[in-house]
Design a protein around this motif. Structure first.
Motif, PDB file in Angstrom:
ATOM      1  N   ILE A 159       0.846  -1.200   0.000  1.00  0.00           N
ATOM      2  CA  ILE A 159       0.000   0.000   0.000  1.00  0.00           C
ATOM      3  C   ILE A 159       0.880   1.249   0.000  1.00  0.00           C
ATOM      4  CG2 ILE A 159      -1.862   1.253   1.160  1.00  0.00           C
ATOM      5  CD1 ILE A 159      -2.848  -1.324   2.321  1.00  0.00           C
ATOM      6  N   PRO A 160       1.035   1.891  -1.155  1.00  0.00           N
ATOM      7  CA  PRO A 160       1.821   3.123  -1.191  1.00  0.00           C
ATOM      8  C   PRO A 160       1.047   4.257  -0.519  1.00  0.00           C
ATOM      9  CG  PRO A 160       1.618   2.134  -3.384  1.00  0.00           C
ATOM     10  CD  PRO A 160       0.602   1.490  -2.496  1.00  0.00           C
ATOM     11  N   ALA A 161       1.682   4.901   0.443  1.00  0.00           N
ATOM     12  CA  ALA A 161       1.031   5.997   1.172  1.00  0.00           C
ATOM     13  C   ALA A 161       2.071   7.069   1.507  1.00  0.00           C
ATOM     14  CB  ALA A 161       0.373   5.460   2.437  1.00  0.00           C
ATOM     15  N   ALA A 162       2.943   7.320   0.536  1.00  0.00           N
ATOM     16  CA  ALA A 162       4.052   8.243   0.797  1.00  0.00           C
ATOM     17  C   ALA A 162       3.962   9.519  -0.030  1.00  0.00           C
ATOM     18  CB  ALA A 162       5.383   7.534   0.513  1.00  0.00           C
ATOM     19  N   GLY A 163       2.857   9.691  -0.731  1.00  0.00           N
ATOM     20  CA  GLY A 163       2.715  10.893  -1.576  1.00  0.00           C
ATOM     21  C   GLY A 163       2.590  12.142  -0.723  1.00  0.00           C
ATOM     22  N   LEU A 164       2.783  13.285  -1.330  1.00  0.00           N
ATOM     23  CA  LEU A 164       2.750  14.549  -0.575  1.00  0.00           C
ATOM     24  C   LEU A 164       1.331  15.034  -0.318  1.00  0.00           C
ATOM     25  CD1 LEU A 164       5.710  16.475  -2.250  1.00  0.00           C
ATOM     26  CD2 LEU A 164       5.689  15.295  -0.049  1.00  0.00           C
ATOM     27  N   GLY A 165       0.374  14.551  -1.096  1.00  0.00           N
ATOM     28  CA  GLY A 165      -1.018  14.958  -0.897  1.00  0.00           C
ATOM     29  C   GLY A 165      -1.213  16.454  -1.059  1.00  0.00           C
ATOM     30  N   THR A 166      -0.586  17.029  -2.067  1.00  0.00           N
ATOM     31  CA  THR A 166      -0.618  18.501  -2.198  1.00  0.00           C
ATOM     32  C   THR A 166      -2.018  19.045  -2.466  1.00  0.00           C
ATOM     33  OG1 THR A 166      -0.029  18.287  -4.525  1.00  0.00           O
ATOM     34  CG2 THR A 166       1.772  18.708  -2.994  1.00  0.00           C
ATOM     35  N   PRO A 193      -0.497  12.372   6.793  1.00  0.00           N
ATOM     36  CA  PRO A 193      -0.687  11.812   5.450  1.00  0.00           C
ATOM     37  C   PRO A 193      -2.160  11.871   5.037  1.00  0.00           C
ATOM     38  CG  PRO A 193       0.112  10.125   6.998  1.00  0.00           C
ATOM     39  CD  PRO A 193      -0.108  11.365   7.789  1.00  0.00           C
ATOM     40  N   LYS A 194      -2.407  12.076   3.737  1.00  0.00           N
ATOM     41  CA  LYS A 194      -3.814  12.177   3.304  1.00  0.00           C
ATOM     42  C   LYS A 194      -4.558  10.861   3.526  1.00  0.00           C
ATOM     43  CE  LYS A 194      -2.868  11.147  -1.524  1.00  0.00           C
ATOM     44  NZ  LYS A 194      -3.009  11.532  -2.913  1.00  0.00           N
ATOM     45  N   GLU A 195      -3.808   9.766   3.602  1.00  0.00           N
ATOM     46  CA  GLU A 195      -4.429   8.455   3.826  1.00  0.00           C
ATOM     47  C   GLU A 195      -5.044   8.351   5.213  1.00  0.00           C
ATOM     48  OE1 GLU A 195      -1.448   8.986   2.494  1.00  0.00           O
ATOM     49  OE2 GLU A 195      -1.559   8.090   0.494  1.00  0.00           O
ATOM     50  N   HIS A 205       8.349   4.440  -8.122  1.00  0.00           N
ATOM     51  CA  HIS A 205       9.462   4.439  -7.166  1.00  0.00           C
ATOM     52  C   HIS A 205       8.998   3.877  -5.821  1.00  0.00           C
ATOM     53  CE1 HIS A 205      12.194   6.537  -4.240  1.00  0.00           C
ATOM     54  NE2 HIS A 205      13.096   6.073  -5.089  1.00  0.00           N
ATOM     55  N   ALA A 206       7.786   4.231  -5.405  1.00  0.00           N
ATOM     56  CA  ALA A 206       7.236   3.720  -4.138  1.00  0.00           C
ATOM     57  C   ALA A 206       7.087   2.197  -4.213  1.00  0.00           C
ATOM     58  CB  ALA A 206       5.885   4.376  -3.845  1.00  0.00           C
ATOM     59  N   VAL A 207       6.564   1.697  -5.324  1.00  0.00           N
ATOM     60  CA  VAL A 207       6.352   0.246  -5.474  1.00  0.00           C
ATOM     61  C   VAL A 207       7.700  -0.491  -5.488  1.00  0.00           C
ATOM     62  CG1 VAL A 207       5.479  -1.552  -7.030  1.00  0.00           C
ATOM     63  CG2 VAL A 207       4.095   0.484  -6.581  1.00  0.00           C
ATOM     64  N   ARG A 250      10.104   3.015   4.342  1.00  0.00           N
ATOM     65  CA  ARG A 250      10.047   4.423   3.940  1.00  0.00           C
ATOM     66  C   ARG A 250      10.462   4.580   2.481  1.00  0.00           C
ATOM     67  NH1 ARG A 250      10.164   9.403   7.618  1.00  0.00           N
ATOM     68  NH2 ARG A 250       9.839   8.509   9.665  1.00  0.00           N
ATOM     69  N   GLN A 251       9.835   5.524   1.824  1.00  0.00           N
ATOM     70  CA  GLN A 251      10.209   5.769   0.429  1.00  0.00           C
ATOM     71  C   GLN A 251      11.397   6.720   0.321  1.00  0.00           C
ATOM     72  OE1 GLN A 251       7.132   7.432  -2.065  1.00  0.00           O
ATOM     73  NE2 GLN A 251       8.330   7.122  -3.924  1.00  0.00           N
ATOM     74  N   GLY A 252      11.640   7.523   1.362  1.00  0.00           N
ATOM     75  CA  GLY A 252      12.665   8.566   1.217  1.00  0.00           C
ATOM     76  C   GLY A 252      12.030   9.723   0.483  1.00  0.00           C
ATOM     77  N   LEU A 300      -2.413  -1.731  -3.609  1.00  0.00           N
ATOM     78  CA  LEU A 300      -3.675  -1.011  -3.386  1.00  0.00           C
ATOM     79  C   LEU A 300      -3.314   0.425  -3.015  1.00  0.00           C
ATOM     80  CD1 LEU A 300      -4.041  -4.092  -2.102  1.00  0.00           C
ATOM     81  CD2 LEU A 300      -6.238  -3.188  -1.425  1.00  0.00           C
ATOM     82  N   LEU A 301      -3.761   1.396  -3.766  1.00  0.00           N
ATOM     83  CA  LEU A 301      -3.437   2.781  -3.436  1.00  0.00           C
ATOM     84  C   LEU A 301      -4.200   3.205  -2.189  1.00  0.00           C
ATOM     85  CD1 LEU A 301      -3.037   4.648  -6.819  1.00  0.00           C
ATOM     86  CD2 LEU A 301      -1.494   3.096  -5.614  1.00  0.00           C
ATOM     87  N   GLY A 302      -3.469   3.867  -1.296  1.00  0.00           N
ATOM     88  CA  GLY A 302      -4.006   4.182   0.022  1.00  0.00           C
ATOM     89  C   GLY A 302      -5.072   5.256   0.048  1.00  0.00           C
ATOM     90  N   ASP A 303      -5.323   5.910  -1.090  1.00  0.00           N
ATOM     91  CA  ASP A 303      -6.344   6.963  -1.096  1.00  0.00           C
ATOM     92  C   ASP A 303      -7.508   6.613  -2.025  1.00  0.00           C
ATOM     93  OD1 ASP A 303      -4.935   7.142  -3.451  1.00  0.00           O
ATOM     94  OD2 ASP A 303      -4.723   9.323  -3.405  1.00  0.00           O
ATOM     95  N   ASP A 304      -7.525   5.370  -2.477  1.00  0.00           N
ATOM     96  CA  ASP A 304      -8.526   4.934  -3.449  1.00  0.00           C
ATOM     97  C   ASP A 304      -9.380   3.850  -2.780  1.00  0.00           C
ATOM     98  OD1 ASP A 304      -9.655   4.880  -5.933  1.00  0.00           O
ATOM     99  OD2 ASP A 304      -7.809   4.400  -7.000  1.00  0.00           O
ATOM    100  N   PRO A 325       9.600  11.299  -2.302  1.00  0.00           N
ATOM    101  CA  PRO A 325       8.451  10.819  -3.085  1.00  0.00           C
ATOM    102  C   PRO A 325       8.678  11.021  -4.575  1.00  0.00           C
ATOM    103  CG  PRO A 325       7.914  12.911  -2.029  1.00  0.00           C
ATOM    104  CD  PRO A 325       9.324  12.586  -1.645  1.00  0.00           C
ATOM    105  N   LEU A 326       9.394  10.077  -5.194  1.00  0.00           N
ATOM    106  CA  LEU A 326       9.786  10.239  -6.602  1.00  0.00           C
ATOM    107  C   LEU A 326       8.773   9.619  -7.557  1.00  0.00           C
ATOM    108  CD1 LEU A 326      13.628   9.528  -6.283  1.00  0.00           C
ATOM    109  CD2 LEU A 326      12.439  11.724  -6.237  1.00  0.00           C
ATOM    110  N   GLY A 327       7.594   9.273  -7.040  1.00  0.00           N
ATOM    111  CA  GLY A 327       6.554   8.731  -7.918  1.00  0.00           C
ATOM    112  C   GLY A 327       6.050   7.383  -7.446  1.00  0.00           C
ATOM    113  N   LEU A 328       4.864   7.003  -7.945  1.00  0.00           N
ATOM    114  CA  LEU A 328       4.243   5.738  -7.540  1.00  0.00           C
ATOM    115  C   LEU A 328       5.126   4.537  -7.902  1.00  0.00           C
ATOM    116  CD1 LEU A 328       1.868   4.113  -6.456  1.00  0.00           C
ATOM    117  CD2 LEU A 328       0.740   4.390  -8.662  1.00  0.00           C
TER     118      LEU A 328
END
Ligand code: UTP
Length: 296
Positions: free
Chosen positions: A10-17, A27-29, A113-115, A104-106, A130-134, A108-111
């Motif tokens: 479950i990728p949940a490292a995006g910035l949620g801008t 986190p937006k999740e 990269h997270a995977v 940790r993703q370090g 499974l995307l954490g915001d979907d 956030p260089l993209g989905l």
């Protein structure tokens, strides 16, 4: 040979801008959908499909995510002392929901990269993402159908949904070929967020994937794409066009999906789910009708 899949990423490292400032320190999740954080719905969905080994890809602000799936001794003791059994059960439910792991993703260089950060944990097995915001409505079947297709076709499987043709530039869009199954297509090509008016179809990728482990090798050599990010869509495009590890198939989902990473969809999700709830619906429905009548 068919492999019994047990791992969900479950990728949940995006910035949620899109949700700032709400996501400045959280986190937006973790945003609540009625009274549960979005991420809990996603973990529940994985577990319901038999995926008990959950690896979450987290970024900054990961504490809230980890804490939510851990014990809260003080809170639990207080509820227990009060004899508030229902709330105590609610709080404890997420403690042992799944076998949770975190990496940790370090940056956030993209989905994609997270995977790729999941490769050590996943190893050489097919796995789900499974995307954490979907959110997929628990009453509609998607993941189980995708796992079934992955097993029979021994290929990677993505979830697709028909979207308004005017909105294709907001999604990854698929070029497809029919199969013998009404709800399954073979993926011939994928484009992340095509320029308006250039999309090959209105079949959009939504946040569920069941992937062959070969995706890690492909991701490792995938260059940054749209938005300067390493895109999972680009790696899947390579796997589809070069027929890597059986190619890529799409399961067309016609059920209810809630995109909680988008402000408008987030508001709609909460209203939709709340009106159907036994504890809230009876009061919310008449209020909503009255309120809607004032809008004209
Ligand atoms: P989004 O593109 O919706 O997430 O990624 P975002 O970048 O956080 O959102 P905005 O556009 O800035 O508001 C879809 C999913 O992939 C994860 C996100 O956390 C989300 O669950 N993701 C995205 C990562 O884990 N790492 C990334 O580098 C990018």
């Amino acid at each position: 040979m068919a492999f019994h899949i047990t791992k969900a990423v479950i990728p949940a490292a995006g910035l949620g801008t899109r949700f700032l400032p709400a996501t400045k320190a959280m986190p937006k999740e973790m945003l609540p959908v009625v009274d549960k954080p979005a991420i809990q719905y996603v973990v529940e969905e994985a577990v319901a499909a038999g995926l008990n080994d959950v690896l979450m890809i987290t970024g900054r602000n990961k504490n809230a995510l980890e804490n939510h799936f851990d014990r809260m001794t003080e809170l639990e003791a207080t509820l227990e002392k009060k004899g508030d059994v229902d709330r105590l059960q609610n709080v404890q439910y997420s403690n042992d929901l799944a076998d949770m792991h975190y990496v940790r993703q370090g940056d956030p260089l993209g989905l994609g990269h997270a995977v790729l950060r999941a490769s050590m944990h996943v190893g050489h097995e097919p796995f789900a993402v499974l995307l954490g915001d979907d959110l997929i409505d628990a009453r509609d079947v998607l993941l189980a159908r995708m796992l079934e297709e992955q097993s029979t076709r021994n290929a990677s499987v993505i979830a697709l949904m028909e979207v308004d043709p005017a909105l294709t530039h907001m999604y990854g869009i698929a070029t497809v070929e029919a199969t013998d199954d009404d709800d399954v297509v073979r993926i011939k090509g994928l484009v992340e967020k095509p320029v308006p008016g250039t999309a090959a179809s209105n079949l959009a990728i939504i946040g569920r994937y069941v992937l062959q482990p070969d995706v890690f090798g492909v991701l490792a050599s995938t260059k940054p794409g749209k938005g300067g990010e390493i895109q999972l869509t680009d790696a899947l495009q390579t796997m589809a066009t070069q027929n890597i590890a059986g190619g890529v198939f799409g399961v067309i989902f016609r059920g209810r999906r809630y995109d909680t990473g988008d402000r408008l969809d987030y508001i709609k999700s909460i209203v939709q789910l709340a009106v159907e709830r036994d504890d809230l619906g009876a009061d919310l429905r008449p209020w909503l009708k009255q309120f809607a009548a004032t809008l004209d």
